[in-house]
Motif scaffolding. Structure first.
Motif, PDB file in Angstrom:
ATOM      1  N   TYR A  64       0.845  -1.208   0.000  1.00 39.97           N
ATOM      2  CA  TYR A  64       0.000   0.000   0.000  1.00 39.97           C
ATOM      3  C   TYR A  64       0.881   1.259   0.000  1.00 39.97           C
ATOM      4  O   TYR A  64       0.681   2.164  -0.815  1.00 39.97           O
ATOM      5  CB  TYR A  64      -0.905  -0.056   1.229  1.00 39.97           C
ATOM      6  CG  TYR A  64      -1.967   1.009   1.266  1.00 39.97           C
ATOM      7  CD1 TYR A  64      -3.188   0.825   0.615  1.00 39.97           C
ATOM      8  CD2 TYR A  64      -1.770   2.185   1.979  1.00 39.97           C
ATOM      9  CE1 TYR A  64      -4.170   1.803   0.653  1.00 39.97           C
ATOM     10  CE2 TYR A  64      -2.747   3.158   2.026  1.00 39.97           C
ATOM     11  CZ  TYR A  64      -3.952   2.964   1.367  1.00 39.97           C
ATOM     12  OH  TYR A  64      -4.916   3.935   1.404  1.00 39.97           O
ATOM     13  N   GLN A  71      -3.635   5.836  -7.404  1.00 34.43           N
ATOM     14  CA  GLN A  71      -4.687   4.823  -7.230  1.00 34.43           C
ATOM     15  C   GLN A  71      -4.641   3.760  -8.330  1.00 34.43           C
ATOM     16  O   GLN A  71      -4.893   2.588  -8.080  1.00 34.43           O
ATOM     17  CB  GLN A  71      -6.066   5.500  -7.233  1.00 34.43           C
ATOM     18  CG  GLN A  71      -6.389   6.227  -5.937  1.00 34.43           C
ATOM     19  CD  GLN A  71      -6.406   5.292  -4.729  1.00 34.43           C
ATOM     20  OE1 GLN A  71      -7.090   4.267  -4.731  1.00 34.43           O
ATOM     21  NE2 GLN A  71      -5.636   5.622  -3.697  1.00 34.43           N
ATOM     22  N   ALA A  75      -3.966  -0.169  -7.589  1.00 35.83           N
ATOM     23  CA  ALA A  75      -4.961  -1.177  -7.980  1.00 35.83           C
ATOM     24  C   ALA A  75      -4.363  -2.274  -8.869  1.00 35.83           C
ATOM     25  O   ALA A  75      -4.995  -3.298  -9.113  1.00 35.83           O
ATOM     26  CB  ALA A  75      -6.122  -0.503  -8.702  1.00 35.83           C
ATOM     27  N   ILE A  78      -3.093  -6.073  -6.518  1.00 34.41           N
ATOM     28  CA  ILE A  78      -4.109  -6.648  -5.629  1.00 34.41           C
ATOM     29  C   ILE A  78      -3.742  -8.116  -5.381  1.00 34.41           C
ATOM     30  O   ILE A  78      -3.735  -8.925  -6.322  1.00 34.41           O
ATOM     31  CB  ILE A  78      -5.523  -6.556  -6.265  1.00 34.41           C
ATOM     32  CG1 ILE A  78      -5.859  -5.099  -6.607  1.00 34.41           C
ATOM     33  CG2 ILE A  78      -6.565  -7.152  -5.325  1.00 34.41           C
ATOM     34  CD1 ILE A  78      -5.865  -4.135  -5.429  1.00 34.41           C
ATOM     35  N   TYR A  96      -9.028  -0.952   2.374  1.00 32.76           N
ATOM     36  CA  TYR A  96      -8.758  -0.848   0.929  1.00 32.76           C
ATOM     37  C   TYR A  96      -8.819  -2.232   0.276  1.00 32.76           C
ATOM     38  O   TYR A  96      -9.519  -2.427  -0.724  1.00 32.76           O
ATOM     39  CB  TYR A  96      -7.396  -0.184   0.671  1.00 32.76           C
ATOM     40  CG  TYR A  96      -7.056  -0.175  -0.799  1.00 32.76           C
ATOM     41  CD1 TYR A  96      -7.674   0.728  -1.670  1.00 32.76           C
ATOM     42  CD2 TYR A  96      -6.171  -1.114  -1.341  1.00 32.76           C
ATOM     43  CE1 TYR A  96      -7.408   0.708  -3.033  1.00 32.76           C
ATOM     44  CE2 TYR A  96      -5.895  -1.134  -2.702  1.00 32.76           C
ATOM     45  CZ  TYR A  96      -6.517  -0.223  -3.535  1.00 32.76           C
ATOM     46  OH  TYR A  96      -6.262  -0.259  -4.885  1.00 32.76           O
ATOM     47  N   TYR A  97      -8.092  -3.209   0.873  1.00 31.64           N
ATOM     48  CA  TYR A  97      -8.043  -4.524   0.220  1.00 31.64           C
ATOM     49  C   TYR A  97      -9.379  -5.259   0.360  1.00 31.64           C
ATOM     50  O   TYR A  97      -9.760  -6.018  -0.535  1.00 31.64           O
ATOM     51  CB  TYR A  97      -6.839  -5.337   0.717  1.00 31.64           C
ATOM     52  CG  TYR A  97      -5.548  -4.738   0.192  1.00 31.64           C
ATOM     53  CD1 TYR A  97      -5.266  -4.766  -1.171  1.00 31.64           C
ATOM     54  CD2 TYR A  97      -4.645  -4.103   1.037  1.00 31.64           C
ATOM     55  CE1 TYR A  97      -4.118  -4.171  -1.676  1.00 31.64           C
ATOM     56  CE2 TYR A  97      -3.488  -3.511   0.541  1.00 31.64           C
ATOM     57  CZ  TYR A  97      -3.237  -3.550  -0.817  1.00 31.64           C
ATOM     58  OH  TYR A  97      -2.112  -2.953  -1.329  1.00 31.64           O
ATOM     59  N   SER A  99     -12.189  -3.713   0.145  1.00 33.54           N
ATOM     60  CA  SER A  99     -13.003  -3.095  -0.921  1.00 33.54           C
ATOM     61  C   SER A  99     -12.657  -3.701  -2.286  1.00 33.54           C
ATOM     62  O   SER A  99     -13.440  -3.602  -3.229  1.00 33.54           O
ATOM     63  CB  SER A  99     -12.798  -1.577  -0.957  1.00 33.54           C
ATOM     64  OG  SER A  99     -11.588  -1.263  -1.623  1.00 33.54           O
ATOM     65  N   LYS A 100     -11.474  -4.323  -2.367  1.00 32.67           N
ATOM     66  CA  LYS A 100     -11.059  -4.987  -3.616  1.00 32.67           C
ATOM     67  C   LYS A 100     -11.323  -6.493  -3.550  1.00 32.67           C
ATOM     68  O   LYS A 100     -10.777  -7.269  -4.346  1.00 32.67           O
ATOM     69  CB  LYS A 100      -9.561  -4.740  -3.877  1.00 32.67           C
ATOM     70  CG  LYS A 100      -9.209  -3.273  -4.083  1.00 32.67           C
ATOM     71  CD  LYS A 100      -9.730  -2.771  -5.417  1.00 32.67           C
ATOM     72  CE  LYS A 100      -9.373  -1.314  -5.654  1.00 32.67           C
ATOM     73  NZ  LYS A 100     -10.057  -0.756  -6.843  1.00 32.67           N
ATOM     74  N   SER A 101     -12.122  -6.910  -2.545  1.00 31.32           N
ATOM     75  CA  SER A 101     -12.547  -8.315  -2.380  1.00 31.32           C
ATOM     76  C   SER A 101     -11.401  -9.291  -2.104  1.00 31.32           C
ATOM     77  O   SER A 101     -11.477 -10.474  -2.462  1.00 31.32           O
ATOM     78  CB  SER A 101     -13.318  -8.804  -3.620  1.00 31.32           C
ATOM     79  OG  SER A 101     -14.374  -7.940  -3.892  1.00 31.32           O
TER      80      SER A 101
END
Ligand SMILES: Nc1ncnc2c1ncn2[C@@H]1O[C@H](COP(=O)(O)OP(=O)(O)OP(=O)(O)O)[C@@H](O)[C@H]1O
Ligand SMILES: Cc1ncc(C[n+]2csc(CCO)c2C)c(N)n1
Length: 255
Positions: A64, A71, A75, A78, A96-97, A99-101
Motif C-alpha cells: 500500500y 490509485q 490497484a 491486488i 482498501y483490500y 473493498s477490492k474483495s
C-alpha cells in the motif's frame, strides 16, 4: 511430499529466472513480507512472474505504502490473500483490500511466523489444485535479525520437498539453500552478479567449486573458520559439491 532421493544427481538451478522478463519463468507463489519495498523494478518483475501473490499480514502495508501515490498503480497490485495474526495490517489498508474483495484471514498460532502461515496457505491451495509451486518471498532478509534467521530456517525446513524450491529475495540478493550433493547454478549476467557467497549456516560443510573467482577444493567451511563471503561469479555456470546443506546468495544486478 516425496523425500529427496540420495542418488548422486546434479541439481540444476537458475535462480535469477524469477526476475526475467521473457515469460519463460517457472510459475511460483510470491509471498510478500513486512519490509519496505524499495526496489520497485525487481518487485514488479516478481509480481508479474508469479501465479499467486500472498501477503503476510503487515506486508500489505508495504505494498500500500509503495504504490498509494497513484490509485491506478495501487490497484495493479491486488494480492490473492492476506494472512497472518493481523496485528500489523493498518485499518485503512485492510479497508482498501477488503473493498477490492481480497480474502483476509486471521491465524493466531504462536509457533509459526506469518511467513510460515502463508506457506501453509499455499499448501492448502496446492491440495485443491493438485500442483506444487515454488515459493519466492520478498522483501526477505533485512530488518530484524530474528526474522531473518526465521526465514533462513524456513529454507532448511523445506529442503526435503523435492518438487518445490524456495527463494528469498532481498533488496540486493537472491538466496537459496543447496542441499548436500552436487549443484550447477546457471547465472545470467544481465540479471545477477558478480558478488556471491556460500555460507555453511546449519553445520560445517566441505566444499568443492568451479566457476568462482575464489574456488574451493575440499575446503572445510564453518563459522569460526572459513565462510565464503565476497566471492564472485567467474563463469555462467557455477558447479558446487557440498557434503552438508549450504546457503547460496547472489547479488541482483538488473541491467
Ligand atoms: N522487522 C522485520 N524484519 C524482517 N522481516 C520481518 C520483519 N517484520 C516482519 N517480517 C517478515 O514479514 C512477515 C510478516 O510480518 P508481520 O507483519 O506479521 O510482523 P510480525 O507480527 O512482527 O511477524 P510474525 O508475527 O510473523 O512474527 C513475518 O512473518 C516475517 O517473515
Ligand atoms: C521456543 C519458542 N520461541 C519463540 C516462540 C514465539 N513465537 C515464534 S513464532 C511466533 C508467532 C509470531 O506471530 C511466536 C509468538 C515460540 N512459540 N516458541
Amino acid at each position: 511430499m516425496l523425500k529427496k532421493n540420495l542418488l548422486n544427481l546434479v541439481t540444476h538451478w537458475c535462480p535469477s529466472n524469477i526476475l526475467a522478463r521473457d515469460g519463460k519463468t517457472k510459475k511460483f507463489c510470491l509471498i510478500i513480507l513486512n519490509q519496505p519495498i524499495t526496489h520497485v523494478d525487481s518487485f514488479n518483475r516478481l509480481w508479474d512472474n508469479a501465479s499467486f501473490r500472498f501477503v503476510a499480514d503487515g506486508g500489505s502495508n508495504r505494498i500500500y505504502d509503495a504504490f498509494k501515490h497513484d490509485q491506478h498503480t495501487l490497484a495493479r497490485y491486488i494480492p490473492d490473500e492476506i494472512r497472518g495474526d493481523l496485528d500489523s495490517i493498518r485499518p485503512e489498508v485492510r479497508s482498501y483490500y477488503e473493498s477490492k474483495s481480497v480474502t483476509i484471514t486471521k491465524k493466531t498460532e504462536q509457533d509459526s511466523t506469518d511467513f510460515m502461515k502463508c506457506v501453509a496457505l499455499l499448501k492448502e491451495k496446492e491440495k485443491e489444485l493438485g500442483q506444487i509451486y515454488d515459493i519466492v518471498a520478498t522483501p526477505a532478509l533485512g530488518g530484524r535479525f530474528d526474522q531473518t534467521i526465521a526465514s533462513i530456517n524456513l529454507l532448511y525446513m523445506m529442503k526435503d520437498q523435492v518438487e518445490r524450491r524456495v527463494l528469498l529475495v532481498s533488496d540486493e540478493n537472491i538466496t537459496i539453500l543447496l542441499d548436500k550433493g552436487a549443484h550447477q547454478i546457471h547465472c545470467q549476467p544481465e540479471l545477477e552478479g558478480p558478488t556471491c557467497g556460500i555460507m555453511p549456516i546449519g553445520s560445517p560443510a566441505t566444499l568443492t567449486t568451479k566457476g568462482l573467482k575464489w574456488d574451493m577444493v575440499d575446503l572445510k567451511c564453518e563459522f569460526g573458520g572459513m565462510v565464503s563471503t565476497s566471492n564472485a561469479i567467474d563463469n555462467d555456470v557455477i558447479e558446487i559439491a557440498t557434503d552438508s546443506p549450504v546457503v547460496w546468495t547472489v547479488e541482483i544486478n538488473l541491467k
